[in-house]
Scaffold this motif. Structure first.
Motif, PDB file in Angstrom:
ATOM      1  N   HIS A  35      75.000 -29.099   9.704  1.00 41.63           N
ATOM      2  CA  HIS A  35      75.984 -29.740  10.578  1.00 41.63           C
ATOM      3  C   HIS A  35      75.595 -29.518  12.042  1.00 41.63           C
ATOM      4  O   HIS A  35      76.321 -28.879  12.806  1.00 41.63           O
ATOM      5  CB  HIS A  35      77.380 -29.206  10.281  1.00 41.63           C
ATOM      6  CG  HIS A  35      77.797 -29.409   8.861  1.00 41.63           C
ATOM      7  ND1 HIS A  35      78.140 -30.643   8.357  1.00 41.63           N
ATOM      8  CD2 HIS A  35      77.890 -28.536   7.829  1.00 41.63           C
ATOM      9  CE1 HIS A  35      78.457 -30.520   7.078  1.00 41.63           C
ATOM     10  NE2 HIS A  35      78.308 -29.254   6.730  1.00 41.63           N
ATOM     11  N   LYS A  36      74.434 -30.068  12.402  1.00 40.98           N
ATOM     12  CA  LYS A  36      73.879 -29.866  13.743  1.00 40.98           C
ATOM     13  C   LYS A  36      74.724 -30.550  14.808  1.00 40.98           C
ATOM     14  O   LYS A  36      75.031 -29.952  15.835  1.00 40.98           O
ATOM     15  CB  LYS A  36      72.439 -30.403  13.764  1.00 40.98           C
ATOM     16  CG  LYS A  36      71.710 -30.135  15.036  1.00 40.98           C
ATOM     17  CD  LYS A  36      70.286 -30.618  14.935  1.00 40.98           C
ATOM     18  CE  LYS A  36      69.724 -30.713  16.332  1.00 40.98           C
ATOM     19  NZ  LYS A  36      68.787 -31.779  16.498  1.00 40.98           N
ATOM     20  N   THR A  37      75.125 -31.789  14.570  1.00 37.44           N
ATOM     21  CA  THR A  37      75.912 -32.530  15.554  1.00 37.44           C
ATOM     22  C   THR A  37      77.247 -31.844  15.812  1.00 37.44           C
ATOM     23  O   THR A  37      77.675 -31.710  16.963  1.00 37.44           O
ATOM     24  CB  THR A  37      76.144 -33.979  15.082  1.00 37.44           C
ATOM     25  OG1 THR A  37      74.870 -34.574  14.840  1.00 37.44           O
ATOM     26  CG2 THR A  37      76.887 -34.782  16.118  1.00 37.44           C
ATOM     27  N   GLU A  38      77.901 -31.395  14.741  1.00 37.93           N
ATOM     28  CA  GLU A  38      79.187 -30.721  14.876  1.00 37.93           C
ATOM     29  C   GLU A  38      79.029 -29.305  15.423  1.00 37.93           C
ATOM     30  O   GLU A  38      79.975 -28.712  15.927  1.00 37.93           O
ATOM     31  CB  GLU A  38      79.910 -30.640  13.523  1.00 37.93           C
ATOM     32  CG  GLU A  38      80.208 -31.982  12.910  1.00 37.93           C
ATOM     33  CD  GLU A  38      79.071 -32.490  12.016  1.00 37.93           C
ATOM     34  OE1 GLU A  38      77.920 -32.009  12.145  1.00 37.93           O
ATOM     35  OE2 GLU A  38      79.320 -33.379  11.204  1.00 37.93           O
ATOM     36  N   GLY A  39      77.829 -28.732  15.275  1.00 36.09           N
ATOM     37  CA  GLY A  39      77.562 -27.384  15.752  1.00 36.09           C
ATOM     38  C   GLY A  39      78.199 -26.295  14.908  1.00 36.09           C
ATOM     39  O   GLY A  39      78.403 -25.186  15.386  1.00 36.09           O
ATOM     40  N   THR A  40      78.498 -26.607  13.647  1.00 35.88           N
ATOM     41  CA  THR A  40      79.240 -25.645  12.833  1.00 35.88           C
ATOM     42  C   THR A  40      78.374 -24.764  11.949  1.00 35.88           C
ATOM     43  O   THR A  40      78.700 -23.608  11.744  1.00 35.88           O
ATOM     44  CB  THR A  40      80.275 -26.365  11.954  1.00 35.88           C
ATOM     45  OG1 THR A  40      79.627 -27.385  11.198  1.00 35.88           O
ATOM     46  CG2 THR A  40      81.369 -26.991  12.810  1.00 35.88           C
ATOM     47  N   GLY A  41      77.311 -25.284  11.365  1.00 34.27           N
ATOM     48  CA  GLY A  41      76.486 -24.443  10.513  1.00 34.27           C
ATOM     49  C   GLY A  41      75.835 -25.183   9.373  1.00 34.27           C
ATOM     50  O   GLY A  41      75.613 -26.395   9.436  1.00 34.27           O
ATOM     51  N   VAL A  42      75.536 -24.442   8.304  1.00 35.27           N
ATOM     52  CA  VAL A  42      74.790 -24.962   7.156  1.00 35.27           C
ATOM     53  C   VAL A  42      75.601 -24.711   5.888  1.00 35.27           C
ATOM     54  O   VAL A  42      76.197 -23.637   5.730  1.00 35.27           O
ATOM     55  CB  VAL A  42      73.414 -24.267   7.037  1.00 35.27           C
ATOM     56  CG1 VAL A  42      72.678 -24.685   5.780  1.00 35.27           C
ATOM     57  CG2 VAL A  42      72.566 -24.544   8.274  1.00 35.27           C
ATOM     58  N   GLU A  43      75.599 -25.686   4.991  1.00 29.02           N
ATOM     59  CA  GLU A  43      76.196 -25.542   3.666  1.00 29.02           C
ATOM     60  C   GLU A  43      75.143 -25.893   2.636  1.00 29.02           C
ATOM     61  O   GLU A  43      74.384 -26.847   2.817  1.00 29.02           O
ATOM     62  CB  GLU A  43      77.372 -26.495   3.478  1.00 29.02           C
ATOM     63  CG  GLU A  43      78.568 -26.183   4.333  1.00 29.02           C
ATOM     64  CD  GLU A  43      79.691 -27.197   4.132  1.00 29.02           C
ATOM     65  OE1 GLU A  43      79.516 -28.172   3.367  1.00 29.02           O
ATOM     66  OE2 GLU A  43      80.732 -27.013   4.757  1.00 29.02           O
TER      67      GLU A  43
END
Length: 143
Positions: A37-45
């Motif tokens: 979730h690069k655009t959102e800046g939240t992380g990886v799932e």
């Protein structure tokens, strides 16, 4: 007789080291789906082929960098992957941008790497490393 280089470890440290060497089932370290979730800046799932789902924030991933330099620094300071450094007491703390990857690159079929906004880019996050360091409640004590 010199004892330099000899380090005593606790039974708990020895148990953790032994578990870290134990191979995990292929389905546990083989991702079915990876979402960054690069655009959102939240992380990886990651959805693993064994049905488990793991998620990490970018801040946790940056603090858990598996490169040799970061691992040595964490070991020297007694920190676990993802654990932040102790903050010095400051009157006015300096602003530090949250960790975000500028680029994300697959590494073969076994890992992912990030080029972080702080310039760091030498960590290779293997699927095995990520699964062993899953931070969900179910995994905290199982690997």
């Amino acid at each position: 007789m010199s004892h330099e280089g000899i380090r005593m470890v606790s039974a708990e440290e020895a148990r953790r080291a032994e578990e870290a060497d134990r191979p995990l089932p292929k389905e546990a370290t083989d991702p079915a789906k990876v979402r960054v979730h690069k655009t959102e800046g939240t992380g990886v799932e990651i959805d693993w082929k064994d049905g488990h789902r793991s998620a990490w924030t970018f801040a946790w991933l940056r603090l858990a960098c598996p490169c040799a330099t970061c691992v040595e620094e964490r070991e020297r300071e007694g920190r676990k992957p993802g654990e932040p450094k102790a903050k010095p007491v400051e009157l006015l703390p300096m602003y530090q941008a949250p960790p975000r990857p500028e680029t994300v690159t697959p590494v073969g079929r076994y890992a992912i790497s990030f080029h972080w906004n702080d310039g760091h880019s030498s960590g290779i996050y293997s699927w095995d490393f990520l699964r062993r360091n899953c931070i969900c409640e179910a995994c905290k004590n199982s690997f």
